[in-house]
Design a protein around this motif. Structure first.
Motif, PDB file in Angstrom:
ATOM      1  N   PHE A  80      98.200  65.777  21.433  1.00  0.00           N
ATOM      2  CA  PHE A  80      98.853  64.182  21.439  1.00  0.00           C
ATOM      3  C   PHE A  80      99.184  63.993  22.974  1.00  0.00           C
ATOM      4  CE2 PHE A  80      99.412  64.195  16.769  1.00  0.00           C
ATOM      5  CZ  PHE A  80      98.535  63.091  16.591  1.00  0.00           C
ATOM      6  N   VAL A  81      99.701  65.124  23.415  1.00  0.00           N
ATOM      7  CA  VAL A  81     100.222  65.028  24.933  1.00  0.00           C
ATOM      8  C   VAL A  81      98.809  64.575  25.766  1.00  0.00           C
ATOM      9  CG1 VAL A  81     100.993  66.022  26.925  1.00  0.00           C
ATOM     10  CG2 VAL A  81     102.037  66.365  25.015  1.00  0.00           C
ATOM     11  N   LEU A  82      97.752  65.381  25.798  1.00  0.00           N
ATOM     12  CA  LEU A  82      96.639  64.988  26.262  1.00  0.00           C
ATOM     13  C   LEU A  82      95.922  63.604  25.927  1.00  0.00           C
ATOM     14  CD1 LEU A  82      94.852  68.371  26.244  1.00  0.00           C
ATOM     15  CD2 LEU A  82      95.950  67.269  28.054  1.00  0.00           C
ATOM     16  N   LEU A  83      96.135  63.083  24.747  1.00  0.00           N
ATOM     17  CA  LEU A  83      95.825  61.686  24.305  1.00  0.00           C
ATOM     18  C   LEU A  83      96.799  60.614  24.970  1.00  0.00           C
ATOM     19  CD1 LEU A  83      94.167  60.337  21.647  1.00  0.00           C
ATOM     20  CD2 LEU A  83      96.388  60.183  20.842  1.00  0.00           C
ATOM     21  N   GLN A  84      97.997  61.039  25.159  1.00  0.00           N
ATOM     22  CA  GLN A  84      98.874  59.920  25.750  1.00  0.00           C
ATOM     23  C   GLN A  84      98.428  59.970  27.389  1.00  0.00           C
ATOM     24  OE1 GLN A  84     100.047  57.312  24.440  1.00  0.00           O
ATOM     25  NE2 GLN A  84      99.587  58.247  22.389  1.00  0.00           N
ATOM     26  N   ALA A  85      98.147  61.036  27.896  1.00  0.00           N
ATOM     27  CA  ALA A  85      97.654  61.024  29.451  1.00  0.00           C
ATOM     28  C   ALA A  85      96.453  60.176  29.311  1.00  0.00           C
ATOM     29  CB  ALA A  85      97.360  62.491  29.709  1.00  0.00           C
ATOM     30  N   GLY A  86      95.325  60.295  28.415  1.00  0.00           N
ATOM     31  CA  GLY A  86      94.513  59.568  28.379  1.00  0.00           C
ATOM     32  C   GLY A  86      94.520  57.964  28.263  1.00  0.00           C
ATOM     33  N   ALA A  87      95.520  57.679  27.448  1.00  0.00           N
ATOM     34  CA  ALA A  87      96.006  56.179  27.072  1.00  0.00           C
ATOM     35  C   ALA A  87      96.514  55.678  28.187  1.00  0.00           C
ATOM     36  CB  ALA A  87      96.985  56.279  26.095  1.00  0.00           C
ATOM     37  N   ILE A  88      97.472  56.467  29.104  1.00  0.00           N
ATOM     38  CA  ILE A  88      98.056  55.900  30.100  1.00  0.00           C
ATOM     39  C   ILE A  88      97.064  55.463  31.226  1.00  0.00           C
ATOM     40  CG2 ILE A  88      99.640  56.524  32.202  1.00  0.00           C
ATOM     41  CD1 ILE A  88     101.359  58.068  30.107  1.00  0.00           C
ATOM     42  N   THR A  89      95.890  56.436  31.447  1.00  0.00           N
ATOM     43  CA  THR A  89      94.949  56.200  32.421  1.00  0.00           C
ATOM     44  C   THR A  89      94.097  54.663  32.055  1.00  0.00           C
ATOM     45  OG1 THR A  89      94.494  58.367  32.728  1.00  0.00           O
ATOM     46  CG2 THR A  89      92.920  57.162  33.363  1.00  0.00           C
ATOM     47  N   VAL A  90      93.865  54.809  30.880  1.00  0.00           N
ATOM     48  CA  VAL A  90      93.082  53.549  30.248  1.00  0.00           C
ATOM     49  C   VAL A  90      93.911  52.309  30.552  1.00  0.00           C
ATOM     50  CG1 VAL A  90      92.270  52.294  28.288  1.00  0.00           C
ATOM     51  CG2 VAL A  90      91.541  54.785  28.522  1.00  0.00           C
ATOM     52  N   HIS A  91      95.158  52.370  30.214  1.00  0.00           N
ATOM     53  CA  HIS A  91      95.879  51.176  30.387  1.00  0.00           C
ATOM     54  C   HIS A  91      96.204  51.074  32.058  1.00  0.00           C
ATOM     55  CE1 HIS A  91      97.664  50.322  26.378  1.00  0.00           C
ATOM     56  NE2 HIS A  91      97.715  51.512  26.215  1.00  0.00           N
ATOM     57  N   LEU A  92      96.513  51.754  32.661  1.00  0.00           N
ATOM     58  CA  LEU A  92      96.523  51.577  34.079  1.00  0.00           C
ATOM     59  C   LEU A  92      95.350  51.122  34.889  1.00  0.00           C
ATOM     60  CD1 LEU A  92      98.891  54.472  35.403  1.00  0.00           C
ATOM     61  CD2 LEU A  92      99.332  52.114  34.857  1.00  0.00           C
ATOM     62  N   THR A  93      94.173  51.610  34.561  1.00  0.00           N
ATOM     63  CA  THR A  93      92.710  51.217  34.932  1.00  0.00           C
ATOM     64  C   THR A  93      92.397  49.803  34.492  1.00  0.00           C
ATOM     65  OG1 THR A  93      91.480  52.238  33.457  1.00  0.00           O
ATOM     66  CG2 THR A  93      92.054  53.250  35.438  1.00  0.00           C
ATOM     67  N   GLY A  94      92.887  49.216  33.373  1.00  0.00           N
ATOM     68  CA  GLY A  94      92.692  47.782  32.951  1.00  0.00           C
ATOM     69  C   GLY A  94      93.511  47.112  33.348  1.00  0.00           C
ATOM     70  N   GLU A  95      93.668  45.772  32.815  1.00  0.00           N
ATOM     71  CA  GLU A  95      94.534  44.659  32.950  1.00  0.00           C
ATOM     72  C   GLU A  95      96.047  44.827  32.291  1.00  0.00           C
ATOM     73  OE1 GLU A  95      92.291  41.416  31.386  1.00  0.00           O
ATOM     74  OE2 GLU A  95      90.792  41.459  33.018  1.00  0.00           O
ATOM     75  N   ASP A  96      96.011  45.900  31.365  1.00  0.00           N
ATOM     76  CA  ASP A  96      97.326  46.373  30.407  1.00  0.00           C
ATOM     77  C   ASP A  96      97.916  47.131  31.170  1.00  0.00           C
ATOM     78  OD1 ASP A  96      99.048  45.988  28.554  1.00  0.00           O
ATOM     79  OD2 ASP A  96      97.851  47.324  27.234  1.00  0.00           O
ATOM     80  N   ARG A  97      99.067  46.839  31.705  1.00  0.00           N
ATOM     81  CA  ARG A  97      99.804  47.935  32.579  1.00  0.00           C
ATOM     82  C   ARG A  97     101.150  48.408  31.710  1.00  0.00           C
ATOM     83  NH1 ARG A  97      97.000  49.268  36.782  1.00  0.00           N
ATOM     84  NH2 ARG A  97      96.109  47.633  38.015  1.00  0.00           N
ATOM     85  N   ARG A  98     101.089  48.086  30.277  1.00  0.00           N
ATOM     86  CA  ARG A  98     102.402  48.618  29.576  1.00  0.00           C
ATOM     87  C   ARG A  98     102.303  49.936  29.137  1.00  0.00           C
ATOM     88  NH1 ARG A  98     101.988  43.999  25.225  1.00  0.00           N
ATOM     89  NH2 ARG A  98      99.687  44.342  25.704  1.00  0.00           N
ATOM     90  N   ILE A  99     102.645  50.912  29.923  1.00  0.00           N
ATOM     91  CA  ILE A  99     102.672  52.054  29.614  1.00  0.00           C
ATOM     92  C   ILE A  99     103.954  52.741  28.892  1.00  0.00           C
ATOM     93  CG2 ILE A  99     100.656  52.590  30.940  1.00  0.00           C
ATOM     94  CD1 ILE A  99     103.057  53.869  32.832  1.00  0.00           C
ATOM     95  N   THR A 100     105.044  52.123  28.794  1.00  0.00           N
ATOM     96  CA  THR A 100     106.304  52.454  28.476  1.00  0.00           C
ATOM     97  C   THR A 100     106.330  53.591  27.045  1.00  0.00           C
ATOM     98  OG1 THR A 100     107.333  50.804  29.410  1.00  0.00           O
ATOM     99  CG2 THR A 100     108.723  52.077  27.864  1.00  0.00           C
ATOM    100  N   LEU A 101     105.630  52.831  26.022  1.00  0.00           N
ATOM    101  CA  LEU A 101     105.351  53.483  24.703  1.00  0.00           C
ATOM    102  C   LEU A 101     104.636  54.773  24.942  1.00  0.00           C
ATOM    103  CD1 LEU A 101     105.572  53.628  21.525  1.00  0.00           C
ATOM    104  CD2 LEU A 101     103.458  52.204  21.536  1.00  0.00           C
ATOM    105  N   ASN A 102     103.477  54.708  25.601  1.00  0.00           N
ATOM    106  CA  ASN A 102     102.492  55.985  25.876  1.00  0.00           C
ATOM    107  C   ASN A 102     103.631  57.055  26.561  1.00  0.00           C
ATOM    108  OD1 ASN A 102     100.695  53.357  26.440  1.00  0.00           O
ATOM    109  ND2 ASN A 102      99.743  54.823  25.248  1.00  0.00           N
ATOM    110  N   ALA A 103     104.140  56.652  27.784  1.00  0.00           N
ATOM    111  CA  ALA A 103     105.088  57.700  28.093  1.00  0.00           C
ATOM    112  C   ALA A 103     105.910  58.460  27.106  1.00  0.00           C
ATOM    113  CB  ALA A 103     105.940  57.040  29.515  1.00  0.00           C
ATOM    114  N   GLY A 104     106.572  57.355  26.306  1.00  0.00           N
ATOM    115  CA  GLY A 104     107.754  57.797  25.264  1.00  0.00           C
ATOM    116  C   GLY A 104     106.889  58.647  24.472  1.00  0.00           C
ATOM    117  N   LEU A 105     105.659  58.360  24.134  1.00  0.00           N
ATOM    118  CA  LEU A 105     104.797  59.288  22.950  1.00  0.00           C
ATOM    119  C   LEU A 105     104.602  60.731  23.476  1.00  0.00           C
ATOM    120  CD1 LEU A 105     102.931  56.415  21.224  1.00  0.00           C
ATOM    121  CD2 LEU A 105     104.370  58.054  20.257  1.00  0.00           C
ATOM    122  N   ALA A 106     104.074  60.795  24.851  1.00  0.00           N
ATOM    123  CA  ALA A 106     103.814  61.800  25.659  1.00  0.00           C
ATOM    124  C   ALA A 106     105.031  62.864  25.774  1.00  0.00           C
ATOM    125  CB  ALA A 106     103.319  61.488  26.991  1.00  0.00           C
ATOM    126  N   ALA A 107     106.194  62.128  25.944  1.00  0.00           N
ATOM    127  CA  ALA A 107     107.211  62.780  26.024  1.00  0.00           C
ATOM    128  C   ALA A 107     107.698  63.502  24.888  1.00  0.00           C
ATOM    129  CB  ALA A 107     108.636  61.940  26.833  1.00  0.00           C
TER     130      ALA A 107
END
Length: 119
Positions: A80-107
């Motif tokens: 799940f840590v790795l999954l959220q690292a990938g999710a943050i990457t997907v969010h940052l490379t696209g138009e959707d920059r909302r990564i707060t939930l992903n960072a919280g889930l990774a933590a």
């Protein structure tokens, strides 16, 4: 420490079962309002991601609960840590920059990794 693991892992499992079920069962049109990135991912990959989330949630709960291969809970939490690292990457490379939930889930998953090592 055992109680803390069950609280953290339980919350993560509930979230991932919910999110995974949505990804497996809903159409792109239904997912688009909550997940802006779904148009950039092929539908089979989206379904596979949902399946992985559901299986990972089971991996957090079932091994320690049954006592069969409890180290799999650590592996699921690392996943799940790795999954959220990938999710943050997907969010940052696209138009959707909302990564707060992903960072919280990774933590939270990282805390779960730490707590699972004490099981």
């Amino acid at each position: 420490m055992n109680i803390a693991y069950w609280i953290v892992a339980g919350l993560l499992a509930v979230f991932y079962v919910y999110a995974g079920t949505l990804k497996v069962s809903r159409s792109r049109e239904q997912l688009r309002p909550m997940m802006a990135w779904v148009d950039r991912v092929p539908l089979p990959a989206l379904r596979a991601l949902g399946t992985v989330e559901i299986l990972g949630a089971a991996g957090l709960i079932l091994p320690p609960l049954t006592g069969i291969a409890p180290s799999l809970a650590t592996a699921a939490a690392i996943g799940f840590v790795l999954l959220q690292a990938g999710a943050i990457t997907v969010h940052l490379t696209g138009e959707d920059r909302r990564i707060t939930l992903n960072a919280g889930l990774a933590a939270t998953a990282a805390v779960s990794v730490w707590l699972a090592t004490g099981l």
